[in-house]
Each structure stands twice: as structure tokens, then as C-alpha cells.
Design a protein around this motif. Structure first.
Motif, PDB file in Angstrom:
ATOM      1  N   PRO A 133      12.978  -7.924 -15.175  1.00  0.00           N
ATOM      2  CA  PRO A 133      11.909  -8.762 -14.621  1.00  0.00           C
ATOM      3  C   PRO A 133      10.590  -8.000 -14.446  1.00  0.00           C
ATOM      4  O   PRO A 133       9.518  -8.587 -14.619  1.00  0.00           O
ATOM      5  N   ARG A 134      10.672  -6.713 -14.129  1.00  0.00           N
ATOM      6  CA  ARG A 134       9.443  -5.918 -13.987  1.00  0.00           C
ATOM      7  C   ARG A 134       8.718  -5.800 -15.317  1.00  0.00           C
ATOM      8  O   ARG A 134       7.492  -5.913 -15.388  1.00  0.00           O
ATOM      9  N   LEU A 135       9.483  -5.549 -16.370  1.00  0.00           N
ATOM     10  CA  LEU A 135       8.875  -5.447 -17.702  1.00  0.00           C
ATOM     11  C   LEU A 135       8.285  -6.784 -18.131  1.00  0.00           C
ATOM     12  O   LEU A 135       7.207  -6.837 -18.739  1.00  0.00           O
ATOM     13  N   ALA A 136       8.988  -7.866 -17.821  1.00  0.00           N
ATOM     14  CA  ALA A 136       8.477  -9.202 -18.147  1.00  0.00           C
ATOM     15  C   ALA A 136       7.181  -9.470 -17.394  1.00  0.00           C
ATOM     16  O   ALA A 136       6.199  -9.978 -17.973  1.00  0.00           O
ATOM     17  N   ASP A 137       7.140  -9.136 -16.116  1.00  0.00           N
ATOM     18  CA  ASP A 137       5.938  -9.325 -15.303  1.00  0.00           C
ATOM     19  C   ASP A 137       4.765  -8.542 -15.885  1.00  0.00           C
ATOM     20  O   ASP A 137       3.639  -9.055 -15.989  1.00  0.00           O
ATOM     21  N   ARG A 138       5.049  -7.304 -16.286  1.00  0.00           N
ATOM     22  CA  ARG A 138       3.996  -6.475 -16.880  1.00  0.00           C
ATOM     23  C   ARG A 138       3.476  -7.103 -18.164  1.00  0.00           C
ATOM     24  O   ARG A 138       2.274  -7.115 -18.443  1.00  0.00           O
ATOM     25  N   TYR A 139       4.390  -7.646 -18.990  1.00  0.00           N
ATOM     26  CA  TYR A 139       4.000  -8.285 -20.246  1.00  0.00           C
ATOM     27  C   TYR A 139       3.125  -9.513 -19.987  1.00  0.00           C
ATOM     28  O   TYR A 139       2.071  -9.690 -20.616  1.00  0.00           O
ATOM     29  N   TYR A 140       3.528 -10.363 -19.039  1.00  0.00           N
ATOM     30  CA  TYR A 140       2.771 -11.588 -18.765  1.00  0.00           C
ATOM     31  C   TYR A 140       1.394 -11.273 -18.197  1.00  0.00           C
ATOM     32  O   TYR A 140       0.421 -11.988 -18.473  1.00  0.00           O
ATOM     33  N   ARG A 141       1.299 -10.216 -17.415  1.00  0.00           N
ATOM     34  CA  ARG A 141      -0.007  -9.817 -16.888  1.00  0.00           C
ATOM     35  C   ARG A 141      -0.906  -9.280 -18.005  1.00  0.00           C
ATOM     36  O   ARG A 141      -2.111  -9.525 -18.028  1.00  0.00           O
ATOM     37  N   ARG A 142      -0.286  -8.562 -18.922  1.00  0.00           N
ATOM     38  CA  ARG A 142      -1.065  -7.988 -20.030  1.00  0.00           C
ATOM     39  C   ARG A 142      -1.657  -9.067 -20.924  1.00  0.00           C
ATOM     40  O   ARG A 142      -2.774  -8.937 -21.422  1.00  0.00           O
ATOM     41  N   ILE A 143      -0.904 -10.150 -21.139  1.00  0.00           N
ATOM     42  CA  ILE A 143      -1.422 -11.226 -21.998  1.00  0.00           C
ATOM     43  C   ILE A 143      -2.224 -12.253 -21.199  1.00  0.00           C
ATOM     44  O   ILE A 143      -2.633 -13.269 -21.743  1.00  0.00           O
ATOM     45  N   LYS A 144      -2.395 -11.931 -19.889  1.00  0.00           N
ATOM     46  CA  LYS A 144      -3.221 -12.777 -19.017  1.00  0.00           C
ATOM     47  C   LYS A 144      -2.695 -14.214 -18.915  1.00  0.00           C
ATOM     48  O   LYS A 144      -3.451 -15.186 -18.994  1.00  0.00           O
ATOM     49  N   LEU A 145      -1.380 -14.341 -18.759  1.00  0.00           N
ATOM     50  CA  LEU A 145      -0.772 -15.645 -18.548  1.00  0.00           C
ATOM     51  C   LEU A 145      -1.196 -16.178 -17.177  1.00  0.00           C
ATOM     52  O   LEU A 145      -1.248 -15.425 -16.208  1.00  0.00           O
ATOM     53  N   PRO A 146      -1.554 -17.470 -17.075  1.00  0.00           N
ATOM     54  CA  PRO A 146      -1.901 -18.037 -15.766  1.00  0.00           C
ATOM     55  C   PRO A 146      -0.824 -17.762 -14.722  1.00  0.00           C
ATOM     56  O   PRO A 146       0.378 -17.791 -15.046  1.00  0.00           O
ATOM     57  N   VAL A 147      -1.233 -17.515 -13.502  1.00  0.00           N
ATOM     58  CA  VAL A 147      -0.314 -17.084 -12.449  1.00  0.00           C
ATOM     59  C   VAL A 147       0.824 -18.074 -12.258  1.00  0.00           C
ATOM     60  O   VAL A 147       1.999 -17.684 -12.124  1.00  0.00           O
ATOM     61  N   ASP A 148       0.526 -19.371 -12.235  1.00  0.00           N
ATOM     62  CA  ASP A 148       1.579 -20.370 -12.029  1.00  0.00           C
ATOM     63  C   ASP A 148       2.604 -20.347 -13.156  1.00  0.00           C
ATOM     64  O   ASP A 148       3.821 -20.465 -12.916  1.00  0.00           O
ATOM     65  N   ASP A 149       2.114 -20.195 -14.378  1.00  0.00           N
ATOM     66  CA  ASP A 149       3.020 -20.130 -15.527  1.00  0.00           C
ATOM     67  C   ASP A 149       3.886 -18.873 -15.453  1.00  0.00           C
ATOM     68  O   ASP A 149       5.083 -18.906 -15.767  1.00  0.00           O
ATOM     69  N   GLU A 150       3.282 -17.771 -15.044  1.00  0.00           N
ATOM     70  CA  GLU A 150       4.033 -16.522 -14.923  1.00  0.00           C
ATOM     71  C   GLU A 150       5.148 -16.661 -13.889  1.00  0.00           C
ATOM     72  O   GLU A 150       6.285 -16.239 -14.120  1.00  0.00           O
ATOM     73  N   LYS A 151       4.826 -17.259 -12.754  1.00  0.00           N
ATOM     74  CA  LYS A 151       5.834 -17.439 -11.705  1.00  0.00           C
ATOM     75  C   LYS A 151       6.998 -18.290 -12.197  1.00  0.00           C
ATOM     76  O   LYS A 151       8.170 -17.998 -11.906  1.00  0.00           O
ATOM     77  N   LYS A 152       6.695 -19.330 -12.968  1.00  0.00           N
ATOM     78  CA  LYS A 152       7.748 -20.195 -13.501  1.00  0.00           C
ATOM     79  C   LYS A 152       8.653 -19.422 -14.469  1.00  0.00           C
ATOM     80  O   LYS A 152       9.883 -19.555 -14.432  1.00  0.00           O
ATOM     81  N   LYS A 153       8.016 -18.626 -15.332  1.00  0.00           N
ATOM     82  CA  LYS A 153       8.801 -17.857 -16.304  1.00  0.00           C
ATOM     83  C   LYS A 153       9.674 -16.815 -15.607  1.00  0.00           C
ATOM     84  O   LYS A 153      10.853 -16.631 -15.965  1.00  0.00           O
ATOM     85  N   LEU A 154       9.125 -16.131 -14.619  1.00  0.00           N
ATOM     86  CA  LEU A 154       9.903 -15.115 -13.911  1.00  0.00           C
ATOM     87  C   LEU A 154      11.052 -15.740 -13.129  1.00  0.00           C
ATOM     88  O   LEU A 154      12.149 -15.167 -13.051  1.00  0.00           O
ATOM     89  N   ALA A 155      10.815 -16.928 -12.566  1.00  0.00           N
ATOM     90  CA  ALA A 155      11.884 -17.634 -11.865  1.00  0.00           C
ATOM     91  C   ALA A 155      12.988 -18.038 -12.846  1.00  0.00           C
ATOM     92  O   ALA A 155      14.192 -17.953 -12.532  1.00  0.00           O
ATOM     93  N   TRP A 156      12.581 -18.484 -14.036  1.00  0.00           N
ATOM     94  CA  TRP A 156      13.557 -18.856 -15.069  1.00  0.00           C
ATOM     95  C   TRP A 156      14.374 -17.639 -15.494  1.00  0.00           C
ATOM     96  O   TRP A 156      15.594 -17.710 -15.660  1.00  0.00           O
ATOM     97  N   ILE A 157      13.696 -16.505 -15.659  1.00  0.00           N
ATOM     98  CA  ILE A 157      14.393 -15.267 -16.026  1.00  0.00           C
ATOM     99  C   ILE A 157      15.404 -14.888 -14.950  1.00  0.00           C
ATOM    100  O   ILE A 157      16.555 -14.537 -15.249  1.00  0.00           O
ATOM    101  N   ASP A 158      14.996 -14.939 -13.693  1.00  0.00           N
ATOM    102  CA  ASP A 158      15.909 -14.596 -12.596  1.00  0.00           C
ATOM    103  C   ASP A 158      17.163 -15.464 -12.620  1.00  0.00           C
ATOM    104  O   ASP A 158      18.271 -15.002 -12.296  1.00  0.00           O
ATOM    105  N   GLN A 159      16.997 -16.718 -13.039  1.00  0.00           N
ATOM    106  CA  GLN A 159      18.122 -17.646 -13.062  1.00  0.00           C
ATOM    107  C   GLN A 159      19.067 -17.394 -14.232  1.00  0.00           C
ATOM    108  O   GLN A 159      20.292 -17.513 -14.094  1.00  0.00           O
TER     109      GLN A 159
END
Length: 257
Positions: A133-159
Motif C-alpha cells: 500500500p505504501r508503494l501504491a500511495d507513492r505511485y498515485y501521488r507521483r501521477i497526481k491522482l485526485p485525492v478522493d480517487d487515491e483514497k478509493k484505490k487504496l481502500a480497494w487495495i486494502d480489501q
């Protein structure tokens, strides 16, 4: 054949070939530098990009699986054989090492190969669940994914991540149960400062293999972290791999005479 960074690569060389398999959540940049080094020494080198890798981390879970990655590995070996190359060694980093070991257990025609920081006997003790999840978060921040979209993706990954990690662990367990099928010289590299897996895992595997009579070429890099192919140990690792391959193919040539 030139490729973009992170994509599958095919570095054409001689009649002896090496397959290089990258890590979970990584891409072929993990092993590209080693591939170029091996090509410079006359080897043909293939590095496949595992299904789902090389972009959005959700795709690793959605599209990837142990079955898909095993198919990727088999296809790469078959591609070499279809081109007329039969002297083939297979190595992998972390997850790639699991697939390399599976190939070596199931394909007696392979000359040899081995693992770089790969927890064949200790996958369940890895820190992958925390790091992915840390690597995924770093990737989404690097590509400047909107915060809400990033939170949804990270929640999906956690699941969904736990199910995929359980499948990988199950594959590792099967590999450990069939170590007796490893007859060819087996290369093991392990870093002493590995932050992802138990730094003792390489020595444990070496001990098990030697006890059953498998020739083992074990290398321990005391100050190295997990990504041995790109960190402070990479130059020594490359030299050790080249020495191993020289001896491996020299023996193979002698048997074919």
C-alpha cells in the motif's frame, strides 16, 4: 530490440540465454541493468513484464495472479526455445524468484538458475502487506491522482490484497514441499539488511538444499537491502551471477560433448 523502461525486454546475445523475473509490484527495471551486463558478456537475456504490473497498482491484483505469472514465465522460456536456444538459466528477484524456482522444479531441461532475496520457505513472514500500500500511495501521488480517487484505490487495495498474498504464500508453500525436484546447481543471493523478508531465509534454504544433495551457490551481502539487483550489492551480485553462469554452462557443454 530496444524497449521503454519498465516493459518486457529481449537483449539478443549468444546461444546461451538467461531469463530474469522481476519482483512483486515492480517491473523489468528491477533486472534490466543485470540483463544488459549479461548481454555484454554474450548471453541472450529475456525479462518479461508480469501480467498486471507496470502501472496502476490495482491492476496487479485485478489482472495478475500466480497462474498468470506462471504462464508469463513459461511463455518466456518457450519463446527462447522456439528461437533455437536450449541452454537456458532462470533467475528471479523476490516474487520472480518463486517463479524461477517453480520453473526449475518443473522443467528438468533448464540448465539452472536461482533467486535473489526470495522467501521460498518464509513468504508468510514478509513485510509485503505493509509495503505494497505504501508503494501504491507513492505511485498515485507521483501521477497526481485526485485525492478522493487515491483514497478509493487504496481502500480497494486494502480489501483485496490479502487474497492475492495468500495465493502467493500458497505457491511458496508448494515450492518448499517440492525442493527435492531441484537437481541442478542453485544460486541464492540474500541481503543482510533486507527490509521485506527474513534476512536468514536464504541461508535456511541453502541448508535445506544442501542437506538433500542439491549443489548450492550461496551469497550473502551483509549491508544490502531487498532489491539486490539495483542497490549497493548489485556490482558484486552481477559478478557472482556471471561466475555462476560461466561454471554452469561450462558443465553443461561438457555433458553435451
Amino acid at each position: 530490440m530496444e524497449t521503454y523502461a519498465g516493459e518486457s525486454f529481449y537483449f539478443k546475445g549468444g546461444r546461451q540465454a538467461v531469463v530474469l523475473l522481476h519482483a512483486y509490484s515492480g517491473n523489468t527495471n528491477d533486472v534490466r541493468m543485470l540483463g544488459r551486463q549479461l548481454q555484454q558478456h554474450g548471453y541472450t537475456v529475456l525479462g518479461p513484464l508480469f501480467t498486471g504490473h507496470g502501472g496502476d497498482f490495482c491492476r496487479i491484483i485485478q489482472e495478475g495472479s500466480t497462474d498468470a505469472w506462471w504462464a508469463d514465465t513459461q511463455l518466456t522460456i518457450r519463446r527462447l526455445r522456439d528461437s533455437g536456444i536450449n541452454q537456458i538459466a532462470v533467475f528471479g528477484l523476490s516474487l520472480g524468484g518463486l517463479l524461477a524456482t517453480r520453473a526449475l522444479e518443473n522443467d528438468p531441461q533448464l540448465a539452472g538458475g536461482g533467486i535473489f532475496a526470495s522467501p521460498i520457505t518464509t513468504w508468510g513472514a514478509s513485510n509485503v502487506p505493509e509495503y505494497f500500500p505504501r508503494l501504491a500511495d507513492r505511485y498515485y501521488r507521483r501521477i497526481k491522482l485526485p485525492v478522493d480517487d487515491e483514497k478509493k484505490k487504496l481502500a480497494w487495495i486494502d480489501q483485496h490484497l490479502p487474497d492475492q498474498l495468500a495465493d502467493i504464500q500458497a505457491m511458496a508453500k508448494q515450492l518448499s514441499l517440492h525442493l527435492g525436484q531441484l537437481k541442478k546447481p542453485f544460486f541464492i543471493a540474500q541481503g543482510g539488511q533486507d527490509e521485506m523478508i527474513d534476512p536468514h531465509s536464504g541461508a535456511q534454504l541453502a541448508q535445506q538444499l544442501r542437506a538433500q544433495g542439491t549443489p548450492v551457490d550461496y551469497h550473502f551481502y551483509p549491508n544490502a537491502t531487498h532489491l539486490l539487483t539495483v542497490n549497493t550489492a548489485h556490482r558484486q551480485l552481477f559478478a557472482d551471477v556471471l561466475d555462476y553462469l560461466h561454471n554452469l554452462f561450462e558443465v553443461s557443454d561438457d555433458k553435451n560433448k
